[in-house]
Design a protein around this motif. Structure first.
Motif, PDB file in Angstrom:
ATOM      1  N   MET A   1      40.647  22.804  39.706  1.00 33.78           N
ATOM      2  CA  MET A   1      39.511  23.470  40.229  1.00 33.78           C
ATOM      3  C   MET A   1      39.618  25.081  40.394  1.00 33.78           C
ATOM      4  O   MET A   1      38.868  25.684  39.983  1.00 33.78           O
ATOM      5  N   LEU A   2      40.923  25.428  40.915  1.00 36.69           N
ATOM      6  CA  LEU A   2      41.116  26.803  41.250  1.00 36.69           C
ATOM      7  C   LEU A   2      41.046  27.659  39.880  1.00 36.69           C
ATOM      8  O   LEU A   2      40.519  28.744  39.799  1.00 36.69           O
ATOM      9  N   PRO A   3      41.645  27.335  38.687  1.00 35.26           N
ATOM     10  CA  PRO A   3      41.347  28.006  37.393  1.00 35.26           C
ATOM     11  C   PRO A   3      40.223  28.198  36.939  1.00 35.26           C
ATOM     12  O   PRO A   3      39.681  29.061  36.632  1.00 35.26           O
ATOM     13  N   LEU A   4      39.006  27.155  37.364  1.00 32.43           N
ATOM     14  CA  LEU A   4      37.840  27.285  36.977  1.00 32.43           C
ATOM     15  C   LEU A   4      36.982  28.216  37.734  1.00 32.43           C
ATOM     16  O   LEU A   4      36.261  29.153  37.538  1.00 32.43           O
ATOM     17  N   LEU A   5      37.247  28.093  39.188  1.00 29.39           N
ATOM     18  CA  LEU A   5      36.694  28.915  40.275  1.00 29.39           C
ATOM     19  C   LEU A   5      37.295  30.543  39.912  1.00 29.39           C
ATOM     20  O   LEU A   5      36.271  31.381  39.842  1.00 29.39           O
ATOM     21  N   ASP A   6      38.210  30.614  39.248  1.00 25.82           N
ATOM     22  CA  ASP A   6      38.658  31.939  39.085  1.00 25.82           C
ATOM     23  C   ASP A   6      38.097  32.494  37.840  1.00 25.82           C
ATOM     24  O   ASP A   6      37.707  33.666  37.746  1.00 25.82           O
ATOM     25  N   ASP A   7      37.807  31.615  36.869  1.00 30.29           N
ATOM     26  CA  ASP A   7      37.245  32.089  35.578  1.00 30.29           C
ATOM     27  C   ASP A   7      35.746  32.385  35.752  1.00 30.29           C
ATOM     28  O   ASP A   7      35.062  33.447  35.524  1.00 30.29           O
ATOM     29  N   VAL A   8      35.053  31.716  36.801  1.00 32.79           N
ATOM     30  CA  VAL A   8      33.751  31.842  36.965  1.00 32.79           C
ATOM     31  C   VAL A   8      33.398  33.008  37.979  1.00 32.79           C
ATOM     32  O   VAL A   8      32.598  34.030  37.871  1.00 32.79           O
ATOM     33  N   LEU A   9      34.131  32.788  39.026  1.00 30.82           N
ATOM     34  CA  LEU A   9      33.909  33.916  40.130  1.00 30.82           C
ATOM     35  C   LEU A   9      34.897  35.018  40.332  1.00 30.82           C
ATOM     36  O   LEU A   9      34.386  36.100  40.669  1.00 30.82           O
ATOM     37  N   GLY A  10      35.993  34.798  39.975  1.00 28.84           N
ATOM     38  CA  GLY A  10      37.194  35.850  40.064  1.00 28.84           C
ATOM     39  C   GLY A  10      37.052  36.936  39.358  1.00 28.84           C
ATOM     40  O   GLY A  10      37.168  38.147  39.777  1.00 28.84           O
ATOM     41  N   ARG A  11      36.454  36.859  37.898  1.00 28.59           N
ATOM     42  CA  ARG A  11      36.383  38.114  37.218  1.00 28.59           C
ATOM     43  C   ARG A  11      35.103  38.982  38.020  1.00 28.59           C
ATOM     44  O   ARG A  11      35.205  40.122  38.062  1.00 28.59           O
ATOM     45  N   GLU A  12      33.864  38.606  38.536  1.00 31.88           N
ATOM     46  CA  GLU A  12      32.738  39.153  39.104  1.00 31.88           C
ATOM     47  C   GLU A  12      33.401  39.739  40.650  1.00 31.88           C
ATOM     48  O   GLU A  12      33.397  40.908  40.827  1.00 31.88           O
ATOM     49  N   VAL A  13      34.402  39.014  41.397  1.00 32.28           N
ATOM     50  CA  VAL A  13      34.815  39.508  42.449  1.00 32.28           C
ATOM     51  C   VAL A  13      35.761  40.892  42.125  1.00 32.28           C
ATOM     52  O   VAL A  13      35.914  41.629  42.833  1.00 32.28           O
ATOM     53  N   ARG A  14      36.572  40.667  41.211  1.00 28.07           N
ATOM     54  CA  ARG A  14      37.119  41.778  40.659  1.00 28.07           C
ATOM     55  C   ARG A  14      36.576  42.919  40.292  1.00 28.07           C
ATOM     56  O   ARG A  14      36.815  44.198  40.542  1.00 28.07           O
ATOM     57  N   ASP A  15      35.533  42.680  39.282  1.00 28.13           N
ATOM     58  CA  ASP A  15      34.568  43.726  38.996  1.00 28.13           C
ATOM     59  C   ASP A  15      33.951  44.594  40.060  1.00 28.13           C
ATOM     60  O   ASP A  15      33.847  45.693  39.602  1.00 28.13           O
ATOM     61  N   CYS A  16      33.665  44.187  41.131  1.00 32.05           N
ATOM     62  CA  CYS A  16      32.976  44.611  42.125  1.00 32.05           C
ATOM     63  C   CYS A  16      33.838  45.235  43.353  1.00 32.05           C
ATOM     64  O   CYS A  16      33.408  45.955  44.247  1.00 32.05           O
ATOM     65  N   GLY A  17      35.284  44.991  43.061  1.00 29.86           N
ATOM     66  CA  GLY A  17      36.174  45.532  44.167  1.00 29.86           C
ATOM     67  C   GLY A  17      36.261  44.874  45.291  1.00 29.86           C
ATOM     68  O   GLY A  17      36.669  45.447  46.407  1.00 29.86           O
ATOM     69  N   ALA A  18      35.821  43.503  45.440  1.00 23.59           N
ATOM     70  CA  ALA A  18      35.932  42.712  46.658  1.00 23.59           C
ATOM     71  C   ALA A  18      37.119  41.964  46.585  1.00 23.59           C
ATOM     72  O   ALA A  18      37.893  41.738  45.561  1.00 23.59           O
ATOM     73  N   VAL A  19      37.311  41.001  47.605  1.00 24.84           N
ATOM     74  CA  VAL A  19      38.268  40.006  47.533  1.00 24.84           C
ATOM     75  C   VAL A  19      37.581  38.886  48.168  1.00 24.84           C
ATOM     76  O   VAL A  19      36.688  38.765  48.921  1.00 24.84           O
ATOM     77  N   MET A  20      37.773  37.527  47.390  1.00 29.60           N
ATOM     78  CA  MET A  20      37.124  35.996  47.843  1.00 29.60           C
ATOM     79  C   MET A  20      38.367  35.195  47.884  1.00 29.60           C
ATOM     80  O   MET A  20      39.198  35.416  47.448  1.00 29.60           O
TER      81      MET A  20
END
Length: 109
Positions: A1-20
């Motif tokens: 589940m975590l690789p999928l979560l990173d694929d889906v949300l991680g990119r967006e989080v990194r692009d906006c400079g946040a931490v999730m």
């Protein structure tokens, strides 16, 4: 589940400079995502995988408050109990499904 979560949300989080992060029902962080620089900043305040943000252990903070109340929480910099966390504003969004954990929240400086 975590690789999928990173694929889906991680990119967006990194692009906006946040931490999730994703935590279990006790407040232990299971996954933390952000840019390398932001993760280093998060590491300085102990916001890392395996750390626990339950208010009984970490003092006033959004993840701990949301876990205690079951409601969304936003804690501004000066509201944090621990001085080292006062450079961060933290938001935790409660999962709308009753009793559903783990829970997600984001944080930013």
């Amino acid at each position: 589940m975590l690789p999928l979560l990173d694929d889906v949300l991680g990119r967006e989080v990194r692009d906006c400079g946040a931490v999730m992060a994703l935590a279990d029902a006790e407040g232990t962080l299971l996954w933390v995502s952000g840019t390398t620089d932001r993760l280093r900043q998060a590491e300085r305040i102990g916001f890392v995988e395996g750390s626990n943000w339950d208010e009984r252990l970490a003092g006033t903070n959004a993840p701990g408050l949301a876990l205690a109340t079951g409601r969304d929480a936003f804690i501004t910099r000066e509201e944090h109990f621990r001085e080292s966390v006062r450079t961060w504003s933290l938001r935790r969004d409660a999962d709308p499904r009753p009793g559903n954990q783990p829970a997600c929240w984001g944080s930013s400086t």
